[in-house]
Design an enzyme around this catalytic site. Structure first.
Site, PDB file in Angstrom:
ATOM      1  N   ARG A  64       0.822  -1.218   0.000  1.00  7.23           N
ATOM      2  CA  ARG A  64       0.000   0.000   0.000  1.00  7.23           C
ATOM      3  C   ARG A  64       0.851   1.261   0.000  1.00  7.23           C
ATOM      4  O   ARG A  64       0.433   2.305  -0.489  1.00  7.23           O
ATOM      5  CB  ARG A  64      -0.943  -0.006   1.210  1.00  7.23           C
ATOM      6  CG  ARG A  64      -2.104   0.974   1.044  1.00  7.23           C
ATOM      7  CD  ARG A  64      -3.139   0.847   2.150  1.00  7.23           C
ATOM      8  NE  ARG A  64      -2.604   1.222   3.443  1.00  7.23           N
ATOM      9  CZ  ARG A  64      -2.802   0.545   4.576  1.00  7.23           C
ATOM     10  NH1 ARG A  64      -3.508  -0.570   4.564  1.00  7.23           N
ATOM     11  NH2 ARG A  64      -2.274   0.964   5.701  1.00  7.23           N
ATOM     12  N   TYR A 117     -11.512  24.260  -9.073  1.00  2.69           N
ATOM     13  CA  TYR A 117     -12.078  23.061  -9.712  1.00  2.69           C
ATOM     14  C   TYR A 117     -13.354  22.626  -8.963  1.00  2.69           C
ATOM     15  O   TYR A 117     -13.334  22.455  -7.731  1.00  2.69           O
ATOM     16  CB  TYR A 117     -11.004  21.965  -9.646  1.00  2.69           C
ATOM     17  CG  TYR A 117     -11.379  20.617 -10.175  1.00  2.69           C
ATOM     18  CD1 TYR A 117     -11.722  20.436 -11.511  1.00  2.69           C
ATOM     19  CD2 TYR A 117     -11.357  19.502  -9.343  1.00  2.69           C
ATOM     20  CE1 TYR A 117     -12.044  19.177 -11.996  1.00  2.69           C
ATOM     21  CE2 TYR A 117     -11.678  18.241  -9.819  1.00  2.69           C
ATOM     22  CZ  TYR A 117     -12.025  18.086 -11.158  1.00  2.69           C
ATOM     23  OH  TYR A 117     -12.336  16.835 -11.631  1.00  2.69           O
ATOM     24  N   ASP A 189      -3.367  24.011  -6.656  1.00  2.00           N
ATOM     25  CA  ASP A 189      -3.658  23.037  -7.711  1.00  2.00           C
ATOM     26  C   ASP A 189      -2.933  23.535  -8.960  1.00  2.00           C
ATOM     27  O   ASP A 189      -3.349  24.510  -9.582  1.00  2.00           O
ATOM     28  CB  ASP A 189      -5.178  22.945  -7.916  1.00  2.00           C
ATOM     29  CG  ASP A 189      -5.568  21.854  -8.920  1.00  2.00           C
ATOM     30  OD1 ASP A 189      -4.754  21.561  -9.814  1.00  2.00           O
ATOM     31  OD2 ASP A 189      -6.679  21.310  -8.801  1.00  2.00           O
ATOM     32  N   LYS A 214      -4.147  14.546 -16.270  1.00  2.00           N
ATOM     33  CA  LYS A 214      -4.175  15.487 -17.387  1.00  2.00           C
ATOM     34  C   LYS A 214      -2.849  15.414 -18.163  1.00  2.00           C
ATOM     35  O   LYS A 214      -2.632  14.476 -18.893  1.00  2.00           O
ATOM     36  CB  LYS A 214      -4.468  16.890 -16.855  1.00  2.00           C
ATOM     37  CG  LYS A 214      -5.696  16.953 -15.920  1.00  2.00           C
ATOM     38  CD  LYS A 214      -7.008  16.690 -16.643  1.00  2.00           C
ATOM     39  CE  LYS A 214      -8.191  16.408 -15.730  1.00  2.00           C
ATOM     40  NZ  LYS A 214      -8.494  17.412 -14.731  1.00  2.00           N
TER      41      LYS A 214
HETATM   42  C1  LIG Z   1      -9.200  17.177 -13.517  1.00  2.00           C
HETATM   43  C2  LIG Z   1      -8.770  18.075 -12.439  1.00  2.00           C
HETATM   44  C3  LIG Z   1      -8.629  17.608 -11.145  1.00  2.00           C
HETATM   45  C4  LIG Z   1      -9.008  16.208 -10.737  1.00  2.00           C
HETATM   46  O1  LIG Z   1      -8.272  15.221 -11.349  1.00  2.00           O
HETATM   47  P1  LIG Z   1      -8.863  13.718 -11.417  1.00  2.00           P
HETATM   48  O2  LIG Z   1      -7.694  12.876 -11.697  1.00  2.00           O
HETATM   49  O3  LIG Z   1      -9.909  13.724 -12.491  1.00  2.00           O
HETATM   50  O4  LIG Z   1      -9.472  13.437 -10.071  1.00  2.00           O
HETATM   51  C5  LIG Z   1      -8.173  18.485 -10.191  1.00  2.00           C
HETATM   52  N1  LIG Z   1      -7.877  19.763 -10.495  1.00  2.00           N
HETATM   53  C6  LIG Z   1      -7.992  20.246 -11.738  1.00  2.00           C
HETATM   54  C7  LIG Z   1      -7.633  21.667 -12.014  1.00  2.00           C
HETATM   55  C8  LIG Z   1      -8.448  19.424 -12.750  1.00  2.00           C
HETATM   56  O5  LIG Z   1      -8.602  19.918 -13.983  1.00  2.00           O
END
Ligand SMILES: *Cc1c(COP(=O)(O)O)cnc(C)c1O
Length: 400
Positions: A64, A117, A189, A214
């Protein structure tokens, strides 16, 4: 594990992208760290078993807590972000929520950028408020508004620059200065810019988050989150990941490491194509406003130029008022733009965005809002596809 060839002068970014986080001599010469599947990790002797609890990474004794593959991606991303340590999460959202849970306790005040987000906002509303945390939103591009909202109990400022859907750039160094004066943490973020285009720890951030789903994965085929902390925030971040039992699957980690190797060449193209598409759309009769911090007229342009090293391929377009049937025609006429969530893959996307939920009024988003991701297709093809579809939508109106 040897994670980077030794040299006195630090290697340049593109070199580090190709070489960090892998050690062929430790894996039978394999160029890439192989996929490790496992829960139990055996020890040869009692001493070996006991030593695993006292090593630098004290959790190397159970699947884990990860494998050499996990450590490889963490080391590579940590190097790029410029932090102290990184830790993986099963999704980008999970990295956001656990960073917050690690730092906050009942009675604390949390300031969140109003254009954060959406699911991060829902988590703050539904979970953090229920846990007794005082949640408040600030105008993303108005540092004075943020400062006015600070309280003695403010423990965390959560920023996302530029913000989701409306792309406001935030003055992170100014925000960090105020936050640190009262020992609060700044959590960013950093998904839009990636570690290549915004260096969070040079601008005062304490925890930087990548939805690796992403651009790091880059091929729309895996979900993963990575949080990187400075030394001050690391113990809380690591404890949150371990206490909640967060772990990431080996296949997704492998795909993220594979994607990371080409991040720089891809980002150069996303930057260039995004800007060229944004410029072309600005000139289209159906468009009211293009929201892209790389464009000179954009309210965030000056700070973007000061703090960022590039732009990703994701930006917003506010259309002039359009009927529902015109919007349907628009989306029907895309040949290259897929309609779907997420972004950061090699392929272009377009999405009609619901009016964003905001506490602080923001102007300039009165018409239908599109979120566009410029992929790696030929940019002239992308421009013709997007402008052609907009032309078709306008024709309907004239015909009617
Ligand atoms: C897509 C996204 C997330 C979340 O990512 P996931 O892997 O889909 O949970 C967080 N912050 C931003 C700015 C995003 O575009």
């Amino acid at each position: 594990m040897r994670l980077l060839p030794r040299r006195k002068k630090p290697f340049e970014l593109d070199t580090r992208l190709a070489h960090t986080g892998r050690a062929p001599s430790e894996h039978c010469g394999m160029v890439n760290v192989p996929i490790y599947r496992g829960s139990t990790i055996l020890s040869d002797t009692l001493e070996d078993w006991e030593s695993k609890k006292t090593q630098d990474n004290p959790m190397a004794n159970y699947g884990r807590f990860g494998s050499p593959l996990t450590r490889s991606l963490e080391a590579a991303v940590c190097d790029l972000e410029g932090g102290y340590r990184s830790i993986l999460f099963p999704s980008g959202l999970s990295a956001c929520t656990h960073a917050l849970l690690g730092l906050l306790k009942v009675g604390d005040h949390l300031l969140i950028s109003d254009s954060v987000y959406g699911p991060t906002r829902i988590f703050a509303e539904r979970v953090l408020k229920r846990l007794g945390i005082d949640v408040e939103y600030f105008a993303p591009s108005d540092t004075a508004d943020l400062i006015a909202r600070f309280k003695p109990a403010t423990r965390v400022v959560f920023v996302e620059s530029p913000g989701s859907m409306t792309f406001e750039i935030q003055d992170i160094p100014a925000i960090a200065e105020v936050a640190h004066r009262q020992d609060a943490f700044v959590v960013l973020d950093n998904t839009w810019a990636t570690p290549l285009f915004f260096k969070p720890f040079e601008h005062g951030v304490d925890i930087s988050i990548q939805a690796a789903t992403k651009y790091i994965v880059g091929h729309s085929d895996a979900l993963l989150g990575i949080a990187t902390a400075n030394e001050r925030a690391w113990p809380a971040l690591q404890a949150a990941a371990h206490d909640f039992g967060e772990t990431a699957g080996p296949d997704d980690i492998f795909l993220a490491l594979r994607g990371l190797r080409t991040l720089s060449v891809r980002m150069k193209q996303h930057h260039e194509s995004g800007l060229r598409l944004a410029e072309a759309l600005q000139a289209h009769a159906a468009v009211a406003r293009v929201i892209h911090p790389g464009l000179p007229h954009d309210p965030g342009h000056a700070i973007w130029q000061r703090d960022f090293r590039g732009a990703s391929g994701l930006f917003g377009v506010v259309l002039k008022p359009m009927s529902r049937s015109q919007l349907s025609i628009l989306f029907k006429n895309f040949n290259l733009f897929g309609i779907g969530l997420s972004w950061g893959g090699f392929e272009s996307l377009a999405l009609l965005v619901d009016p964003p939920k905001r506490c602080v009024p923001t102007g300039g988003c009165d018409g239908p809002l599109l979120r566009i991701h410029a992929g790696l297709e030929d940019v002239q093809d992308l421009i013709e596809d997007m402008c052609g579809a907009l032309d078709s939508a306008l024709c309907v109106e004239t015909a009617a």
